[in-house]
Design a protein around this motif. Structure first.
Motif, PDB file in Angstrom:
ATOM      1  N   ASN A 110       0.826  -1.205   0.000  1.00 54.54           N
ATOM      2  CA  ASN A 110       0.000   0.000   0.000  1.00 54.54           C
ATOM      3  C   ASN A 110       0.861   1.256   0.000  1.00 54.54           C
ATOM      4  OD1 ASN A 110      -2.440   1.450   0.162  1.00 54.54           O
ATOM      5  ND2 ASN A 110      -2.139   1.725   2.359  1.00 54.54           N
ATOM      6  N   GLU A 150      -5.500  -4.924   7.946  1.00 55.52           N
ATOM      7  CA  GLU A 150      -6.587  -4.099   7.435  1.00 55.52           C
ATOM      8  C   GLU A 150      -6.073  -2.849   6.726  1.00 55.52           C
ATOM      9  OE1 GLU A 150      -9.096  -3.352  10.752  1.00 55.52           O
ATOM     10  OE2 GLU A 150     -10.016  -5.342  10.732  1.00 55.52           O
ATOM     11  N   ALA A 151      -4.995  -2.278   7.242  1.00 54.53           N
ATOM     12  CA  ALA A 151      -4.477  -1.038   6.675  1.00 54.53           C
ATOM     13  C   ALA A 151      -3.649  -1.263   5.424  1.00 54.53           C
ATOM     14  CB  ALA A 151      -3.645  -0.296   7.719  1.00 54.53           C
ATOM     15  N   LYS A 152      -2.921  -2.372   5.373  1.00 54.87           N
ATOM     16  CA  LYS A 152      -1.974  -2.595   4.289  1.00 54.87           C
ATOM     17  C   LYS A 152      -2.464  -3.571   3.229  1.00 54.87           C
ATOM     18  CE  LYS A 152       1.343  -0.012   6.011  1.00 54.87           C
ATOM     19  NZ  LYS A 152       1.876   1.178   5.320  1.00 54.87           N
ATOM     20  N   PRO A 187      -6.386  -2.421   1.038  1.00 58.32           N
ATOM     21  CA  PRO A 187      -6.413  -1.382   0.007  1.00 58.32           C
ATOM     22  C   PRO A 187      -5.728  -1.759  -1.302  1.00 58.32           C
ATOM     23  CG  PRO A 187      -5.832  -0.453   2.137  1.00 58.32           C
ATOM     24  CD  PRO A 187      -5.740  -1.933   2.271  1.00 58.32           C
ATOM     25  N   ILE A 188      -4.762  -2.669  -1.272  1.00 58.04           N
ATOM     26  CA  ILE A 188      -4.008  -2.974  -2.483  1.00 58.04           C
ATOM     27  C   ILE A 188      -4.707  -3.981  -3.377  1.00 58.04           C
ATOM     28  CG2 ILE A 188      -2.624  -4.868  -1.539  1.00 58.04           C
ATOM     29  CD1 ILE A 188      -1.480  -2.046  -3.926  1.00 58.04           C
ATOM     30  N   ASP A 241      -7.681  -5.511  -5.689  1.00 59.93           N
ATOM     31  CA  ASP A 241      -8.892  -5.229  -6.448  1.00 59.93           C
ATOM     32  C   ASP A 241      -9.778  -6.453  -6.222  1.00 59.93           C
ATOM     33  OD1 ASP A 241     -10.935  -4.868  -8.242  1.00 59.93           O
ATOM     34  OD2 ASP A 241      -9.652  -4.143  -9.859  1.00 59.93           O
ATOM     35  N   ARG A 272     -12.842 -11.930   0.360  1.00 55.04           N
ATOM     36  CA  ARG A 272     -11.841 -11.095   1.027  1.00 55.04           C
ATOM     37  C   ARG A 272     -11.614 -11.590   2.456  1.00 55.04           C
ATOM     38  NH1 ARG A 272     -13.635  -5.063   1.821  1.00 55.04           N
ATOM     39  NH2 ARG A 272     -15.125  -6.144   3.143  1.00 55.04           N
ATOM     40  N   ASN A 297      -6.533   4.420  -9.018  1.00 56.35           N
ATOM     41  CA  ASN A 297      -6.155   4.439  -7.609  1.00 56.35           C
ATOM     42  C   ASN A 297      -4.803   3.772  -7.363  1.00 56.35           C
ATOM     43  OD1 ASN A 297      -8.550   5.721  -6.692  1.00 56.35           O
ATOM     44  ND2 ASN A 297      -9.645   3.770  -6.893  1.00 56.35           N
ATOM     45  N   LYS A 306      -2.999  -2.323  -8.500  1.00 58.61           N
ATOM     46  CA  LYS A 306      -3.812  -3.225  -7.697  1.00 58.61           C
ATOM     47  C   LYS A 306      -3.495  -4.676  -8.066  1.00 58.61           C
ATOM     48  CE  LYS A 306      -6.389  -0.029  -5.652  1.00 58.61           C
ATOM     49  NZ  LYS A 306      -6.466   0.138  -4.193  1.00 58.61           N
TER      50      LYS A 306
END
Length: 203
Positions: A15, A56-58, A61-62, A64, A93, A151, A154
């Motif tokens: 990320n 959750e943070a890393k 988000p990366i 798709d 997920r 964004n 991904k």
């Protein structure tokens, strides 16, 4: 399971801020090193809240996840309603993240070697090849398929020792859909996730 650890662990470091997205090779090289250092220094385990927060943070988000899930479901994806597609992506997920949480305690990734990527500036789809070295096992390769989006880059597929994550899940997903329909697959994933809840502590 051992190799799935390396897959998610490297993804945990992918990320970056959308305003400054480096080439995929450098992205993987820099951030995988950063995350490995955090895990080693803090000696994180799946029961730690810090570990959950890092995932959750890393990790999330990366991905798709819509594209990843669509590819895994295959030809049946277009037959699913928007609500079913959202449910499939959500459960898939959760499955991937919780599978990692189950595996991480028994594995120790020491190093991730990222190989040089040959691509043109205009390329929007590329593969980053890596070699994962663990404390107790032989090095094994993991290849990442990344797509450049608005964004940033991904991940939409991963191959562990030449076996595609998407292809691997597509076989079992299609078998379930053929037997129980799309709702049957959603239920199967939800039941599997509920049976193996992520463990967290109050730390």
């Amino acid at each position: 399971m051992r190799k799935f650890l390396g897959f998610i662990l490297l993804l945990a470091g992918l990320n970056v801020a959308a305003a400054d997205v480096p080439a995929p090779e450098q992205l993987v090289r820099n951030t995988s090193k950063e995350v490995l250092e955090v895990i080693k220094t803090e000696k994180l385990s799946p029961s730690d809240k810090r570990f959950r927060d890092l995932v959750e943070a890393k990790v999330l988000p990366i991905f798709d996840f819509n594209r990843l899930t669509a590819l895994a479901v295959g030809k049946y994806w277009r037959q699913a309603s928007p609500e079913q597609q959202a449910a499939l992506a959500r459960e898939f997920r959760t499955l991937l993240v919780r599978t990692y949480s189950t595996a991480v305690g028994a594995n120790k990734v020491q190093e991730i070697n990222v190989k040089a990527v040959k691509m043109a500036d205009a390329d929007t789809d590329t593969t980053v090849r890596t070699e994962v070295i663990t404390a107790s096992g032989q090095p094994f390769p993991i290849d990442y398929r990344l797509l450049k989006t608005g964004n940033g880059w991904k991940v939409y597929d991963v191959a562990v020792e030449g076996v595609s994550l998407v292809t691997n899940y597509r076989t079992s997903f299609n078998q379930t859909i053929q037997k129980d329909g799309i709702d049957g697959l959603i239920k199967a994933l939800a039941d599997r996730n509920a049976a193996q809840p992520a463990k967290t502590s109050a730390n």
